[in-house]
Scaffold this motif. Structure first.
Motif, PDB file in Angstrom:
ATOM      1  N   ALA A 214      30.816  58.635  33.744  1.00 17.13           N
ATOM      2  CA  ALA A 214      32.243  58.558  33.456  1.00 17.13           C
ATOM      3  C   ALA A 214      32.912  59.968  33.236  1.00 17.13           C
ATOM      4  CB  ALA A 214      32.654  57.642  32.173  1.00 17.13           C
ATOM      5  N   ILE A 215      32.246  60.979  32.998  1.00 17.33           N
ATOM      6  CA  ILE A 215      32.712  62.307  32.515  1.00 17.33           C
ATOM      7  C   ILE A 215      32.854  63.166  33.802  1.00 17.33           C
ATOM      8  CG2 ILE A 215      32.929  64.410  31.132  1.00 17.33           C
ATOM      9  CD1 ILE A 215      33.318  61.582  29.767  1.00 17.33           C
ATOM     10  N   ILE A 216      31.449  62.927  34.464  1.00 14.53           N
ATOM     11  CA  ILE A 216      31.311  63.963  35.603  1.00 14.53           C
ATOM     12  C   ILE A 216      31.924  63.574  36.910  1.00 14.53           C
ATOM     13  CG2 ILE A 216      29.443  64.983  37.012  1.00 14.53           C
ATOM     14  CD1 ILE A 216      29.297  66.081  34.238  1.00 14.53           C
ATOM     15  N   GLU A 217      32.149  62.427  37.121  1.00 14.97           N
ATOM     16  CA  GLU A 217      32.739  62.165  38.374  1.00 14.97           C
ATOM     17  C   GLU A 217      34.101  62.534  38.642  1.00 14.97           C
ATOM     18  OE1 GLU A 217      32.270  58.209  41.445  1.00 14.97           O
ATOM     19  OE2 GLU A 217      32.655  57.664  39.351  1.00 14.97           O
ATOM     20  N   PRO A 218      35.026  62.438  37.425  1.00 16.99           N
ATOM     21  CA  PRO A 218      36.402  62.820  37.823  1.00 16.99           C
ATOM     22  C   PRO A 218      36.375  64.381  37.843  1.00 16.99           C
ATOM     23  CG  PRO A 218      36.335  61.390  36.029  1.00 16.99           C
ATOM     24  CD  PRO A 218      34.969  61.446  36.184  1.00 16.99           C
ATOM     25  N   LEU A 219      35.230  65.066  37.406  1.00 18.15           N
ATOM     26  CA  LEU A 219      35.170  66.492  37.464  1.00 18.15           C
ATOM     27  C   LEU A 219      34.983  66.852  39.017  1.00 18.15           C
ATOM     28  CD1 LEU A 219      32.897  68.212  34.575  1.00 18.15           C
ATOM     29  CD2 LEU A 219      35.191  68.746  35.335  1.00 18.15           C
ATOM     30  N   ILE A 220      34.067  65.864  39.553  1.00 16.53           N
ATOM     31  CA  ILE A 220      33.819  66.452  40.992  1.00 16.53           C
ATOM     32  C   ILE A 220      35.185  66.179  41.805  1.00 16.53           C
ATOM     33  CG2 ILE A 220      32.365  65.600  42.839  1.00 16.53           C
ATOM     34  CD1 ILE A 220      30.070  64.993  40.760  1.00 16.53           C
TER      35      ILE A 220
ATOM     36  N   GLN B  29      26.670  53.423  49.322  1.00 22.07           N
ATOM     37  CA  GLN B  29      25.351  54.044  49.079  1.00 22.07           C
ATOM     38  C   GLN B  29      25.292  54.799  47.725  1.00 22.07           C
ATOM     39  OE1 GLN B  29      23.259  55.694  52.162  1.00 22.07           O
ATOM     40  NE2 GLN B  29      22.810  53.783  53.352  1.00 22.07           N
ATOM     41  N   GLN B  30      26.479  55.374  47.674  1.00 23.61           N
ATOM     42  CA  GLN B  30      26.637  56.450  46.261  1.00 23.61           C
ATOM     43  C   GLN B  30      26.765  55.903  44.884  1.00 23.61           C
ATOM     44  OE1 GLN B  30      25.781  59.422  47.543  1.00 23.61           O
ATOM     45  NE2 GLN B  30      25.560  58.206  49.542  1.00 23.61           N
ATOM     46  N   ILE B  31      26.166  56.025  44.026  1.00 22.52           N
ATOM     47  CA  ILE B  31      26.130  55.582  42.585  1.00 22.52           C
ATOM     48  C   ILE B  31      27.706  56.292  42.224  1.00 22.52           C
ATOM     49  CG2 ILE B  31      25.559  55.916  40.212  1.00 22.52           C
ATOM     50  CD1 ILE B  31      22.596  55.796  41.241  1.00 22.52           C
ATOM     51  N   TYR B  32      27.743  57.500  42.342  1.00 25.37           N
ATOM     52  CA  TYR B  32      29.226  58.041  42.255  1.00 25.37           C
ATOM     53  C   TYR B  32      30.127  57.869  43.027  1.00 25.37           C
ATOM     54  CZ  TYR B  32      27.463  61.090  38.267  1.00 25.37           C
ATOM     55  OH  TYR B  32      27.124  61.459  37.158  1.00 25.37           O
ATOM     56  N   HIS B  33      30.595  56.540  43.057  1.00 25.81           N
ATOM     57  CA  HIS B  33      31.254  56.025  44.442  1.00 25.81           C
ATOM     58  C   HIS B  33      32.559  56.638  44.629  1.00 25.81           C
ATOM     59  CE1 HIS B  33      32.262  52.774  47.277  1.00 25.81           C
ATOM     60  NE2 HIS B  33      33.503  52.617  46.913  1.00 25.81           N
ATOM     61  N   GLU B  34      33.402  56.931  43.566  1.00 28.07           N
ATOM     62  CA  GLU B  34      34.678  57.669  43.805  1.00 28.07           C
ATOM     63  C   GLU B  34      34.442  59.007  44.466  1.00 28.07           C
ATOM     64  OE1 GLU B  34      37.585  56.060  43.803  1.00 28.07           O
ATOM     65  OE2 GLU B  34      36.183  54.281  43.134  1.00 28.07           O
ATOM     66  N   ALA B  35      33.325  59.750  44.367  1.00 26.19           N
ATOM     67  CA  ALA B  35      33.065  60.899  44.685  1.00 26.19           C
ATOM     68  C   ALA B  35      32.542  60.985  45.851  1.00 26.19           C
ATOM     69  CB  ALA B  35      32.213  61.654  43.513  1.00 26.19           C
TER      70      ALA B  35
ATOM     71  N   ARG C 283      31.670  76.199  44.562  1.00 29.63           N
ATOM     72  CA  ARG C 283      32.646  75.054  44.218  1.00 29.63           C
ATOM     73  C   ARG C 283      33.607  74.925  43.034  1.00 29.63           C
ATOM     74  NH1 ARG C 283      27.470  73.904  45.162  1.00 29.63           N
ATOM     75  NH2 ARG C 283      26.816  72.489  46.619  1.00 29.63           N
ATOM     76  N   GLU C 284      34.983  74.967  43.172  1.00 35.80           N
ATOM     77  CA  GLU C 284      35.876  74.915  41.835  1.00 35.80           C
ATOM     78  C   GLU C 284      36.481  73.480  41.689  1.00 35.80           C
ATOM     79  OE1 GLU C 284      38.625  77.800  42.123  1.00 35.80           O
ATOM     80  OE2 GLU C 284      37.356  79.249  43.042  1.00 35.80           O
ATOM     81  N   TYR C 285      35.981  73.054  40.610  1.00 38.98           N
ATOM     82  CA  TYR C 285      36.462  71.610  40.241  1.00 38.98           C
ATOM     83  C   TYR C 285      36.557  71.407  38.849  1.00 38.98           C
ATOM     84  CZ  TYR C 285      31.385  70.593  39.613  1.00 38.98           C
ATOM     85  OH  TYR C 285      29.885  70.425  39.459  1.00 38.98           O
ATOM     86  N   GLY C 286      37.600  70.397  38.441  1.00 40.92           N
ATOM     87  CA  GLY C 286      38.075  70.325  37.231  1.00 40.92           C
ATOM     88  C   GLY C 286      39.096  69.176  37.154  1.00 40.92           C
ATOM     89  N   VAL C 287      38.879  68.274  36.088  1.00 35.49           N
ATOM     90  CA  VAL C 287      39.734  67.141  35.942  1.00 35.49           C
ATOM     91  C   VAL C 287      41.184  67.441  35.876  1.00 35.49           C
ATOM     92  CG1 VAL C 287      40.366  65.328  34.352  1.00 35.49           C
ATOM     93  CG2 VAL C 287      37.936  65.952  34.457  1.00 35.49           C
ATOM     94  N   GLY C 288      42.008  66.689  36.743  1.00 28.86           N
ATOM     95  CA  GLY C 288      43.372  66.956  36.623  1.00 28.86           C
ATOM     96  C   GLY C 288      43.872  67.953  37.960  1.00 28.86           C
ATOM     97  N   ARG C 289      42.896  68.608  38.583  1.00 32.51           N
ATOM     98  CA  ARG C 289      43.496  69.711  39.705  1.00 32.51           C
ATOM     99  C   ARG C 289      43.749  68.611  40.945  1.00 32.51           C
ATOM    100  NH1 ARG C 289      41.287  74.639  39.866  1.00 32.51           N
ATOM    101  NH2 ARG C 289      40.868  74.440  42.117  1.00 32.51           N
ATOM    102  N   GLY C 290      43.319  67.489  41.028  1.00 34.86           N
ATOM    103  CA  GLY C 290      43.662  66.717  41.931  1.00 34.86           C
ATOM    104  C   GLY C 290      42.989  66.966  43.521  1.00 34.86           C
TER     105      GLY C 290
END
Length: 406
Positions: free
Chosen positions: A182-188, A279-285, A307-314
């Motif tokens: 729940a925390i890592i998927e939005p980061l990706i 097939q991906q457990i992190y479905h949204e990513a 990689r540069e990722y972070g919540v809210g960057r879109g």
């Protein structure tokens, strides 16, 4: 006498309850026949085993387990904790002092840039700071008096990521935990979470060491950043038959043919996207992970995917680097910037804003061209094999852009 129990969180269920109950029982009789200070060390905080949290410990209230849900069978073993401490990260000066001890013992120096790069890659995380030096000296056999350089540190970091040493593997094991996901998927994905995570869940992931200890929510360090995505992309392409060989797109002059790479990824996504996404457990990513798995396979053993990722960057920003020999044999580095953006249900067409964002990314990298990948995840979107195209367009700043839509 100080009594230390390391890796206490390796115990589960009634075994853990038994050990904690014995400690509590002994503590009531101190100082007779029992140590005054007891330290329990582990990857996660002991409070995460508390009945209020979601660990299935038989007989503990608040868990989906057998036994009487209202009784522990005695006083709570958790109520004797005095303090919960997290081992802090080293400062740059402490890393310099630590590596300086090696120099004093052996005469082998670390260059200033090597120390700085080790600190940057590990963000001072104690295990990583030591593991980088150990990998250089023992794993890579860089012996005294050869100076240790930033290039040695970079290579050691890549080796640790690829081999996923014991400490890193134990972190990877936590990625399928629903609270971690729940925390890592939005980061990706770079998008806000669909539901606001509980503060306890964010703290849990911080305690694991996957997140930086202070806001905003972000990976703890560049090495963990790479390890997280590498772990989630492992096996993604194992059963795909049309995946390119490593270095498949290297031109005769040593450069990478990024135009062909992106065109063939479009063909690959068109043929395999509908199969790989579910097939991906992190479905949204899923699009993010499939793309990165593809890129990693192509540049494996030669280039890097930053990689540069972070919540809210879109969005997710990627920089593929590929070293090669220039016209006169000098070492050069080719760079390809990629921006990935997803269109979800209810979103407006993101093309215009994405091109503006890509211009900003290219400005920062001082690059004249880039690639924009837009994935349509709306339920009403046409099938992947029908909607996937790759064309050329121009950014608002006039830069040529390769545009993938799928």
């Amino acid at each position: 006498m100080v009594f230390v129990l390391d890796e206490i969180d390796a115990l589960e269920g009634r075994t853990l309850i038994s050990v904690l109950s014995q400690l509590r029982s002994g503590a009531t009789g101190r100082p007779e026949n029992f140590p005054m200070p007891v330290a329990l060390c582990g990857l996660r905080d002991l409070r995460d085993c508390h009945p209020r949290n979601r660990f299935a410990i038989p007989g503990v209230p608040g868990t989906a387990a057998s036994g009487n849900p209202n009784r522990l069978g005695g006083p709570s073993p958790f109520n004797i904790i005095v303090r919960s401490l997290r081992l802090g990260n080293f400062t740059l000066d402490e890393v310099r002092d630590l590596y300086g001890q090696h120099t004093s013992d052996t005469g082998q120096p670390f260059t200033d840039r090597a120390v700085e790069r080790a600190f940057e890659l590990a963000d001072g995380q104690p295990w990583l700071v030591n593991a980088l030096a150990n990998e250089i000296i023992v794993g890579m056999a860089v012996r005294a008096p050869t100076p240790i350089t930033a290039e040695h540190v970079e290579k050691a970091a890549e080796r640790l990521i690829q081999t996923r040493a014991t400490h890193l593997d134990s972190l990877v094991d936590k990625l399928n935990d629903s609270r971690v996901r729940a925390i890592i998927e939005p980061l990706i994905t770079g998008t806000p979470p669909t539901q606001r995570p509980k503060n306890d869940d964010i703290q849990y992931v911080r305690d694991l060491g996957l997140l930086a200890p202070d806001p905003p929510v972000r990976p703890a360090n560049p090495i963990y950043n790479a390890v997280i995505v590498r772990a989630l992309t492992d096996g993604v392409l194992d059963y795909a038959t049309d995946v390119p060989r490593p270095r498949a797109y290297v031109l005769p002059d040593g450069r990478m043919d990024f135009t062909r790479l992106l065109a063939e990824f479009a063909a690959f996504w068109k043929a395999n996207g509908d199969i790989l996404v579910p097939q991906q457990i992190y479905h949204e990513a899923a699009p993010h992970l499939v793309l990165q798995a593809y890129l990693q396979r192509v540049v494996n053993g030669g280039g890097t995917v930053l990689r540069e990722y972070g919540v809210g960057r879109g969005r997710l920003d990627l920089l593929v680097t590929w070293p090669y020999r220039g016209p006169e044999g000098a070492q050069a580095v080719q760079r390809q910037a990629i921006e990935l953006k997803v269109r979800a249900e209810g979103d407006a067409d993101p093309l215009g804003s994405a091109l503006v964002q890509l211009d900003g990314y290219l400005d920062r990298l001082v690059l004249d061209t880039g690639a924009l990948l837009l994935f349509d995840r709306r339920p009403t979107a046409p099938p992947i094999h029908e909607r996937t195209t790759i064309t050329a367009t121009t950014s608002p700043a006039g830069r040529p852009v390769t545009l993938f839509q799928g």
